[in-house]
Design a protein around this motif. Structure first.
Motif, PDB file in Angstrom:
ATOM      1  N   ILE A 154     -10.161  -2.879   2.169  1.00  0.00           N
ATOM      2  CA  ILE A 154     -10.079  -4.136   1.642  1.00  0.00           C
ATOM      3  C   ILE A 154      -8.684  -4.796   2.129  1.00  0.00           C
ATOM      4  CG2 ILE A 154     -10.017  -5.799  -0.309  1.00  0.00           C
ATOM      5  CD1 ILE A 154     -11.852  -4.066  -1.843  1.00  0.00           C
ATOM      6  N   PRO A 155      -8.459  -5.727   2.733  1.00  0.00           N
ATOM      7  CA  PRO A 155      -7.337  -6.182   3.286  1.00  0.00           C
ATOM      8  C   PRO A 155      -6.550  -6.954   2.088  1.00  0.00           C
ATOM      9  CG  PRO A 155      -8.991  -7.050   4.862  1.00  0.00           C
ATOM     10  CD  PRO A 155      -9.676  -6.475   3.604  1.00  0.00           C
ATOM     11  N   VAL A 156      -5.213  -6.885   2.179  1.00  0.00           N
ATOM     12  CA  VAL A 156      -4.293  -7.273   1.136  1.00  0.00           C
ATOM     13  C   VAL A 156      -3.256  -7.993   1.949  1.00  0.00           C
ATOM     14  CG1 VAL A 156      -2.772  -6.723  -0.565  1.00  0.00           C
ATOM     15  CG2 VAL A 156      -4.583  -5.425  -0.554  1.00  0.00           C
ATOM     16  N   SER A 157      -3.201  -9.290   1.837  1.00  0.00           N
ATOM     17  CA  SER A 157      -1.998 -10.045   2.696  1.00  0.00           C
ATOM     18  C   SER A 157      -0.611  -9.346   2.147  1.00  0.00           C
ATOM     19  CB  SER A 157      -2.073 -11.441   2.330  1.00  0.00           C
ATOM     20  OG  SER A 157      -1.212 -12.176   2.966  1.00  0.00           O
ATOM     21  N   ALA A 158       0.229  -9.162   3.222  1.00  0.00           N
ATOM     22  CA  ALA A 158       1.300  -8.395   3.006  1.00  0.00           C
ATOM     23  C   ALA A 158       2.501  -9.143   4.191  1.00  0.00           C
ATOM     24  CB  ALA A 158       1.278  -6.758   3.195  1.00  0.00           C
ATOM     25  N   HIS A 159       2.459 -10.359   4.239  1.00  0.00           N
ATOM     26  CA  HIS A 159       3.007 -10.940   5.425  1.00  0.00           C
ATOM     27  C   HIS A 159       4.707 -10.822   4.932  1.00  0.00           C
ATOM     28  CE1 HIS A 159      -0.228 -14.083   6.036  1.00  0.00           C
ATOM     29  NE2 HIS A 159      -0.624 -12.791   6.150  1.00  0.00           N
ATOM     30  N   SER A 166      -0.536  -6.839   7.357  1.00  0.00           N
ATOM     31  CA  SER A 166      -1.465  -6.929   6.128  1.00  0.00           C
ATOM     32  C   SER A 166      -1.477  -5.342   5.710  1.00  0.00           C
ATOM     33  CB  SER A 166      -2.974  -6.888   6.698  1.00  0.00           C
ATOM     34  OG  SER A 166      -4.147  -6.796   5.762  1.00  0.00           O
ATOM     35  N   ALA A 167      -1.876  -5.209   4.494  1.00  0.00           N
ATOM     36  CA  ALA A 167      -2.068  -3.926   3.902  1.00  0.00           C
ATOM     37  C   ALA A 167      -3.565  -3.833   3.414  1.00  0.00           C
ATOM     38  CB  ALA A 167      -1.092  -3.644   2.442  1.00  0.00           C
ATOM     39  N   TYR A 168      -3.800  -2.766   3.079  1.00  0.00           N
ATOM     40  CA  TYR A 168      -5.408  -2.398   3.002  1.00  0.00           C
ATOM     41  C   TYR A 168      -5.478  -1.450   1.526  1.00  0.00           C
ATOM     42  CZ  TYR A 168      -5.695  -3.988   7.646  1.00  0.00           C
ATOM     43  OH  TYR A 168      -5.570  -4.517   8.894  1.00  0.00           O
ATOM     44  N   LEU A 169      -6.213  -1.952   0.790  1.00  0.00           N
ATOM     45  CA  LEU A 169      -6.903  -0.808  -0.456  1.00  0.00           C
ATOM     46  C   LEU A 169      -8.133  -0.190   0.159  1.00  0.00           C
ATOM     47  CD1 LEU A 169      -6.605  -3.475  -3.386  1.00  0.00           C
ATOM     48  CD2 LEU A 169      -5.239  -1.661  -3.060  1.00  0.00           C
ATOM     49  N   VAL A 170      -8.048   1.071  -0.279  1.00  0.00           N
ATOM     50  CA  VAL A 170      -8.934   2.196   0.204  1.00  0.00           C
ATOM     51  C   VAL A 170      -9.099   3.127  -0.777  1.00  0.00           C
ATOM     52  CG1 VAL A 170      -8.274   1.818   2.856  1.00  0.00           C
ATOM     53  CG2 VAL A 170      -7.407   3.754   1.423  1.00  0.00           C
ATOM     54  N   ALA A 171     -10.483   3.948  -0.630  1.00  0.00           N
ATOM     55  CA  ALA A 171     -10.595   4.820  -1.814  1.00  0.00           C
ATOM     56  C   ALA A 171     -11.073   4.221  -3.112  1.00  0.00           C
ATOM     57  CB  ALA A 171      -9.589   5.915  -1.975  1.00  0.00           C
ATOM     58  N   ALA A 172     -11.795   3.012  -2.895  1.00  0.00           N
ATOM     59  CA  ALA A 172     -12.148   2.246  -4.198  1.00  0.00           C
ATOM     60  C   ALA A 172     -10.940   1.680  -4.839  1.00  0.00           C
ATOM     61  CB  ALA A 172     -12.982   3.094  -5.059  1.00  0.00           C
ATOM     62  N   GLY A 173      -9.779   1.439  -4.016  1.00  0.00           N
ATOM     63  CA  GLY A 173      -8.758   0.793  -4.706  1.00  0.00           C
ATOM     64  C   GLY A 173      -7.621   1.778  -5.032  1.00  0.00           C
ATOM     65  N   GLU A 174      -8.003   2.898  -5.314  1.00  0.00           N
ATOM     66  CA  GLU A 174      -6.914   3.943  -5.523  1.00  0.00           C
ATOM     67  C   GLU A 174      -5.804   4.193  -4.542  1.00  0.00           C
ATOM     68  OE1 GLU A 174      -6.884   8.839  -6.710  1.00  0.00           O
ATOM     69  OE2 GLU A 174      -8.783   8.102  -6.220  1.00  0.00           O
ATOM     70  N   VAL A 175      -5.924   3.911  -3.305  1.00  0.00           N
ATOM     71  CA  VAL A 175      -5.004   3.949  -2.334  1.00  0.00           C
ATOM     72  C   VAL A 175      -4.455   2.751  -1.901  1.00  0.00           C
ATOM     73  CG1 VAL A 175      -4.444   4.916   0.149  1.00  0.00           C
ATOM     74  CG2 VAL A 175      -5.573   6.320  -1.740  1.00  0.00           C
ATOM     75  N   LEU A 176      -3.153   2.402  -1.693  1.00  0.00           N
ATOM     76  CA  LEU A 176      -2.757   1.172  -0.909  1.00  0.00           C
ATOM     77  C   LEU A 176      -2.353   1.811   0.389  1.00  0.00           C
ATOM     78  CD1 LEU A 176      -1.885  -1.745  -0.718  1.00  0.00           C
ATOM     79  CD2 LEU A 176       0.157  -1.108  -1.543  1.00  0.00           C
ATOM     80  N   VAL A 177      -2.766   1.262   1.221  1.00  0.00           N
ATOM     81  CA  VAL A 177      -2.264   1.496   2.805  1.00  0.00           C
ATOM     82  C   VAL A 177      -1.262   0.475   3.011  1.00  0.00           C
ATOM     83  CG1 VAL A 177      -2.792   1.626   5.357  1.00  0.00           C
ATOM     84  CG2 VAL A 177      -4.306   2.751   3.619  1.00  0.00           C
ATOM     85  N   SER A 178       0.050   0.635   3.060  1.00  0.00           N
ATOM     86  CA  SER A 178       0.984  -0.176   3.067  1.00  0.00           C
ATOM     87  C   SER A 178       1.650  -0.596   4.127  1.00  0.00           C
ATOM     88  CB  SER A 178       2.102  -0.030   1.859  1.00  0.00           C
ATOM     89  OG  SER A 178       2.869   1.247   2.273  1.00  0.00           O
ATOM     90  N   GLY A 179       1.192   0.000   5.430  1.00  0.00           N
ATOM     91  CA  GLY A 179       2.118  -0.503   6.497  1.00  0.00           C
ATOM     92  C   GLY A 179       3.411  -0.375   6.702  1.00  0.00           C
ATOM     93  N   ASP A 180       4.042  -1.359   7.043  1.00  0.00           N
ATOM     94  CA  ASP A 180       5.668  -1.150   7.193  1.00  0.00           C
ATOM     95  C   ASP A 180       6.158  -2.217   5.929  1.00  0.00           C
ATOM     96  OD1 ASP A 180       5.753   0.484   8.968  1.00  0.00           O
ATOM     97  OD2 ASP A 180       6.711  -0.602  10.573  1.00  0.00           O
ATOM     98  N   ALA A 181       5.347  -2.586   5.216  1.00  0.00           N
ATOM     99  CA  ALA A 181       5.531  -3.790   4.024  1.00  0.00           C
ATOM    100  C   ALA A 181       6.428  -2.654   3.050  1.00  0.00           C
ATOM    101  CB  ALA A 181       4.394  -4.204   3.347  1.00  0.00           C
ATOM    102  N   LEU A 182       6.002  -1.438   2.751  1.00  0.00           N
ATOM    103  CA  LEU A 182       6.505  -0.589   1.774  1.00  0.00           C
ATOM    104  C   LEU A 182       6.437   0.809   2.460  1.00  0.00           C
ATOM    105  CD1 LEU A 182       7.732  -0.017  -1.037  1.00  0.00           C
ATOM    106  CD2 LEU A 182       5.358   0.177  -1.810  1.00  0.00           C
ATOM    107  N   VAL A 183       7.679   1.441   2.578  1.00  0.00           N
ATOM    108  CA  VAL A 183       7.612   2.707   3.141  1.00  0.00           C
ATOM    109  C   VAL A 183       8.261   3.657   2.178  1.00  0.00           C
ATOM    110  CG1 VAL A 183       7.395   1.898   5.775  1.00  0.00           C
ATOM    111  CG2 VAL A 183       9.647   2.436   4.451  1.00  0.00           C
TER     112      VAL A 183
END
Length: 246
Positions: A154-159, A166-183
């Motif tokens: 599920i995409p999450v706007s992370a401009h 964009s970030a992404y919620l995966v594993a039914a929302g348990e995991v946030l794939v944050s890219g470089d928005a949050l490292v």
């Protein structure tokens, strides 16, 4: 290093962590979604990581991009051509991925930091991986409606880091794939743990910080960042710590 979060008996999310950048594999049955693809010189590493989890690159049904910097897009250029999958992203990021324009740190941004040994070591690692590549993905696509890919991301706007990050919620929302928005680390950073990436790499620092503030509303309990190790525990608290230390 590869770490795993199970979403169901037949679906899992994997963080592939390297010393310069990370990517994510979502596996549902035998089908795979790839999120980001490392540097151009890491194509073979991406393929190896897929084989490590028991898959094949031919199993990729589509890829998602957090943002179009070379360390996240680079490997996808050749892989998407070789294996024939589409690469999707926030609609705002499409023109960046196609290289109609470029929002990426260049020599003038890095030069003021180049006296630091950790920066020189980072440059020595990423230069042979293709950090100077300006190749894009000519047929980059905006998210389709619906976004129906293995792992149900599920995409999450992370401009802010880029205009269309964009970030992404995966594993039914348990995991946030944050890219470089949050490292949780970076080769040029002195900080260990959740943090905002160096301002030298940010396109719009203030917008990027507001994005991290928005992560404080999430209920996810695992962070898969674009750089650094996996972080277990409240993502909201990780975001708050990042704002405090960055």
């Amino acid at each position: 290093m590869i770490s795993r979060v199970d979403a169901s008996a037949t679906s899992a999310a994997f963080l592939v962590q390297t010393d310069v950048v990370n990517w994510i594999l979502l596996q549902e049955g035998s089908d795979i979604t790839l999120i980001d693809g490392g540097y151009p010189g890491q194509e073979s590493d991406v393929v190896e990581s897929i084989r490590h989890i028991g898959g094949r690159p031919e199993d990729i049904r589509g890829a998602l991009l957090t943002h179009a910097h070379v360390d996240h897009l680079g490997g996808l250029v050749g892989l998407s051509q070789r294996y024939g999958f589409d690469v999707y992203m926030d609609p705002v990021e499409v023109s960046h991925a196609r290289r109609d324009h470029l929002q990426q740190a260049g020599p003038t941004d890095i030069l003021p930091l180049a006296y630091q040994p950790r920066v020189l070591r980072w440059l020595a690692k990423v230069t042979p991986l293709g950090v100077l590549s300006r190749k894009g993905i000519a047929d980059a696509k905006p998210f389709p409606e619906p976004l129906d890919l293995p792992g149900r991301p599920i995409p999450v706007s992370a401009h802010g880091h880029t205009d269309g990050h964009s970030a992404y919620l995966v594993a039914a929302g348990e995991v946030l794939v944050s890219g470089d928005a949050l490292v949780s680390g970076h080769p040029i950073s002195k900080i260990a743990g959740p943090q905002c990436i160096s301002d030298a790499f940010q396109h719009d620092t203030e917008t990027a910080r507001r994005t991290v503030e928005s992560f404080m509303m999430l209920e996810s309990s695992v962070l898969f960042p674009g750089h650094g190790p996996r972080c277990d525990g409240s993502v909201a608290q990780a975001a708050s710590r990042a704002l405090d230390v960055s």
